[in-house]
Design a protein around this motif. Sequence first.
Motif, PDB file in Angstrom:
ATOM      1  N   GLN A   2      11.554  23.679 -12.960  1.00 45.63           N
ATOM      2  CA  GLN A   2      13.128  23.693 -13.724  1.00 45.63           C
ATOM      3  C   GLN A   2      12.787  24.245 -15.152  1.00 45.63           C
ATOM      4  O   GLN A   2      11.709  23.660 -15.608  1.00 45.63           O
ATOM      5  CB  GLN A   2      13.793  22.518 -13.615  1.00 45.63           C
ATOM      6  CG  GLN A   2      14.350  22.148 -12.168  1.00 45.63           C
ATOM      7  CD  GLN A   2      15.111  20.951 -12.011  1.00 45.63           C
ATOM      8  OE1 GLN A   2      15.236  20.184 -12.890  1.00 45.63           O
ATOM      9  NE2 GLN A   2      15.584  21.025 -10.825  1.00 45.63           N
ATOM     10  N   VAL A  45      20.825  25.024 -11.703  1.00 43.35           N
ATOM     11  CA  VAL A  45      20.694  23.424 -11.663  1.00 43.35           C
ATOM     12  C   VAL A  45      22.099  22.717 -12.246  1.00 43.35           C
ATOM     13  O   VAL A  45      22.721  21.960 -12.033  1.00 43.35           O
ATOM     14  CB  VAL A  45      19.610  22.920 -12.038  1.00 43.35           C
ATOM     15  CG1 VAL A  45      19.581  21.467 -12.047  1.00 43.35           C
ATOM     16  CG2 VAL A  45      18.410  23.331 -11.292  1.00 43.35           C
ATOM     17  N   MET A  85      20.358  25.292 -17.048  1.00 42.48           N
ATOM     18  CA  MET A  85      19.414  24.489 -16.447  1.00 42.48           C
ATOM     19  C   MET A  85      18.961  25.222 -15.050  1.00 42.48           C
ATOM     20  O   MET A  85      19.889  25.321 -14.189  1.00 42.48           O
ATOM     21  CB  MET A  85      19.366  23.121 -16.235  1.00 42.48           C
ATOM     22  CG  MET A  85      19.605  22.318 -17.490  1.00 42.48           C
ATOM     23  SD  MET A  85      20.133  20.692 -17.294  1.00 42.48           S
ATOM     24  CE  MET A  85      21.637  20.560 -16.405  1.00 42.48           C
ATOM     25  N   ASP A  87      16.293  26.530 -11.608  1.00 42.43           N
ATOM     26  CA  ASP A  87      15.215  26.176 -10.857  1.00 42.43           C
ATOM     27  C   ASP A  87      14.557  27.524 -10.341  1.00 42.43           C
ATOM     28  O   ASP A  87      15.121  27.930  -9.261  1.00 42.43           O
ATOM     29  CB  ASP A  87      15.595  25.046  -9.566  1.00 42.43           C
ATOM     30  CG  ASP A  87      14.392  24.647  -8.987  1.00 42.43           C
ATOM     31  OD1 ASP A  87      13.393  24.764  -9.365  1.00 42.43           O
ATOM     32  OD2 ASP A  87      14.640  23.699  -8.272  1.00 42.43           O
TER      33      ASP A  87
END
Length: 121
Positions: A2, A45, A85, A87
């Motif tokens: 991440q 995310v 965010m 991943d």
Amino acid sequence: MQYALLIHEPHAEAYPDGDSGQAWLDIIAAHTAYGQEMGAAGVIVGGAGLKSPDTATTVRVTPQGRTVHDGPFAETREQLGGLYMIDVPDLDAAIEWAKKLPIAKTGSIEIRPMLPPPPQG
């Protein structure tokens, strides 16, 4: 892994008419499309845009204690404007997403690996 994509822009230059001007509406539309692309790819995310820097409050921590100030008090014209965010498998993939991230005029996208969340009790 991440990563956080931290968006830094000179807010006053990028959005001279504030948060209701055409430049602001255009960048919101661009971020909506970008978020949908990230969602379709299954990499997002979380994230959020931030209100203008003049709404910020800073808690400054020094050996003498903690003080509260209005504003971000950054030593630069660019301010943190938002974050995503994601991943993705590696830094190269994070860089590719950062290269596509909408910016109104000028700015930068800082990419940082994220620490895992603290254990839940």
